[in-house]
Design a protein around this motif. Structure first.
Motif, short mmCIF file in Angstrom:
data_model
loop_
_atom_site.label_atom_id
_atom_site.label_comp_id
_atom_site.label_asym_id
_atom_site.label_seq_id
_atom_site.Cartn_x
_atom_site.Cartn_y
_atom_site.Cartn_z
N PHE A 1 11.74 4.05 6.70
CA PHE A 1 11.11 5.32 6.38
C PHE A 1 11.10 5.58 4.87
O PHE A 1 10.26 6.32 4.36
N LYS A 2 12.02 4.95 4.17
CA LYS A 2 12.06 5.11 2.72
C LYS A 2 10.76 4.67 2.06
O LYS A 2 10.37 5.19 1.01
N ASP A 3 10.06 3.71 2.67
CA ASP A 3 8.79 3.27 2.13
C ASP A 3 7.83 4.44 1.96
O ASP A 3 7.14 4.58 0.95
N VAL A 4 7.80 5.32 2.97
CA VAL A 4 6.85 6.43 2.97
C VAL A 4 7.26 7.49 1.96
O VAL A 4 6.45 7.90 1.12
N TRP A 5 8.50 7.96 2.06
CA TRP A 5 8.87 9.05 1.15
C TRP A 5 8.94 8.60 -0.30
O TRP A 5 8.75 9.40 -1.22
N PHE A 6 9.20 7.30 -0.52
CA PHE A 6 9.17 6.78 -1.89
C PHE A 6 7.77 6.92 -2.48
O PHE A 6 7.58 7.40 -3.61
N GLY A 7 6.76 6.53 -1.70
CA GLY A 7 5.38 6.64 -2.18
C GLY A 7 4.95 8.09 -2.36
O GLY A 7 4.26 8.42 -3.33
N LEU A 8 5.36 8.96 -1.45
CA LEU A 8 4.96 10.37 -1.55
C LEU A 8 5.67 11.07 -2.70
O LEU A 8 5.08 11.93 -3.37
N ILE B 1 0.84 -1.20 0.00
CA ILE B 1 0.00 0.00 0.00
C ILE B 1 0.87 1.25 0.00
O ILE B 1 0.63 2.19 -0.77
N THR B 2 1.89 1.29 0.85
CA THR B 2 2.70 2.50 0.98
C THR B 2 3.52 2.78 -0.27
O THR B 2 3.58 3.93 -0.73
N MET B 3 4.13 1.76 -0.83
CA MET B 3 5.07 1.98 -1.93
C MET B 3 4.45 1.89 -3.31
O MET B 3 4.99 2.45 -4.27
N GLU B 4 3.32 1.21 -3.44
CA GLU B 4 2.82 0.96 -4.79
C GLU B 4 1.34 1.27 -4.96
O GLU B 4 0.96 2.13 -5.74
N LEU B 5 0.49 0.56 -4.23
CA LEU B 5 -0.93 0.63 -4.55
C LEU B 5 -1.55 1.98 -4.24
O LEU B 5 -2.34 2.50 -5.04
N ALA B 6 -1.23 2.58 -3.09
CA ALA B 6 -1.83 3.89 -2.78
C ALA B 6 -1.42 4.96 -3.79
O ALA B 6 -2.28 5.66 -4.33
N PRO B 7 -0.13 5.11 -4.10
CA PRO B 7 0.22 6.14 -5.09
C PRO B 7 -0.33 5.86 -6.49
O PRO B 7 -0.87 6.76 -7.14
N VAL B 8 -0.21 4.62 -6.96
CA VAL B 8 -0.57 4.32 -8.34
C VAL B 8 -2.08 4.30 -8.54
O VAL B 8 -2.61 4.92 -9.48
N LEU B 9 -2.81 3.60 -7.67
CA LEU B 9 -4.26 3.55 -7.84
C LEU B 9 -4.89 4.93 -7.64
O LEU B 9 -5.82 5.31 -8.38
N THR B 10 -4.40 5.67 -6.67
CA THR B 10 -4.91 7.03 -6.48
C THR B 10 -4.58 7.89 -7.69
O THR B 10 -5.41 8.68 -8.17
N GLY B 11 -3.36 7.77 -8.21
CA GLY B 11 -2.97 8.54 -9.39
C GLY B 11 -3.84 8.22 -10.59
O GLY B 11 -4.28 9.13 -11.31
#
Length: 258
Positions: A196-203, A96-106
């Motif tokens: 923490f990289k998981d979060v800033w990578f997604g953002l 969710i943090t690294m892939e699905l939240a950014p991509v699906l939302t985008g």
């Protein structure tokens, strides 16, 4: 004869693509120059931040809720009898943090935000409102483009941050209710490989998606021709181009940062 016509068609297609890239590059350059006119774009940017960002939050959270539910159930199904069930927390957090939240939302906001920008600017273009702005000594780049691009770039990470939080919480609640997984076990899996990289990578990805969607909407919208039919084509092209570029950027950031 057909071979010659085929080569000519291919040449025209290649020339049009190159000219399109040139126009896009010039458009980006003009936008960067126009960003210096803060007094013009700042009042508009706050309004567009609310329109493109805050009002897009419900659809992003809706996607996040069901993503968290489905992901938890799929993880438990895949891990049954082979992997400890607390790894559900790991999978939910990472994906969710690294892939699905950014991509699906985008992808969802490419339809809402990108189409909105293209339709609005396309209508202004075909009804000669853009020409009227130039007559009144307003720069269309600083008045129309910069505030939309800036608002989308800044607000997309905020939306995705909420999506990440809601997706993880929904995955946790699903694990409690349907998978008989305790809270300590879910948190154990959540923390197991967290960095923490998981979060800033997604953002970071989401900011690049927002910039791309808004920029494509502006470029296509301001090049609209042909009345209402042209506006419809511009809206469709914006959504398609934005979706393709989101997937390209997703792969690009994965290669560069991972």
């Amino acid at each position: 004869m057909r071979a010659v016509e085929g080569i000519e068609s291919l040449g025209r297609w290649g020339r049009e693509r190159i000219e399109g890239l040139g126009r896009s590059g010039r458009f980006v350059g003009d936008t960067l120059v126009a960003s210096r006119d803060v007094s013009t774009w700042w009042p508009e940017a706050t309004m567009h931040a609310r329109e493109l960002g805050v009002r897009s939050l419900p659809i992003a959270l809706y996607i996040a809720v069901f993503t968290g539910i489905v992901l938890s159930l799929l993880a438990s199904y895949s891990f049954t009898g082979a992997v400890p069930l607390y790894f559900v927390g790991t999978l939910v957090e990472k994906t969710i943090t690294m892939e699905l939240a950014p991509v699906l939302t985008g992808l969802a906001l490419a339809g809402r935000v990108g189409a909105n920008i293209a339709a609005e600017l396309g209508t202004m273009k075909v009804t000669e409102q853009v020409d009227a702005l130039e007559t009144l000594a307003y720069d269309p780049q600083s008045y129309l483009v910069v505030p939309r691009v800036l608002a989308a770039t800044l607000m997309f990470p905020v939306i995705v941050a909420f999506s990440i939080a809601i997706g993880v919480v929904t995955g946790w609640l699903t694990s409690l209710a349907l998978l008989d997984l305790s809270t300590p076990d879910f948190i154990k899996g959540l923390k197991l490989f967290y960095v923490f990289k998981d979060v800033w990578f997604g953002l970071l990805k989401s900011a690049s998606f927002g910039f791309t969607i808004a920029l494509v909407g502006c470029i296509v919208g301001l090049s609209t021709r042909g009345g209402a039919e042209g506006v419809g084509r511009a809206t469709t092209r914006t959504v398609v181009y934005s979706a393709i570029l989101i997937l390209v950027l997703d792969a690009f950031w994965a290669v560069v940062l991972l």
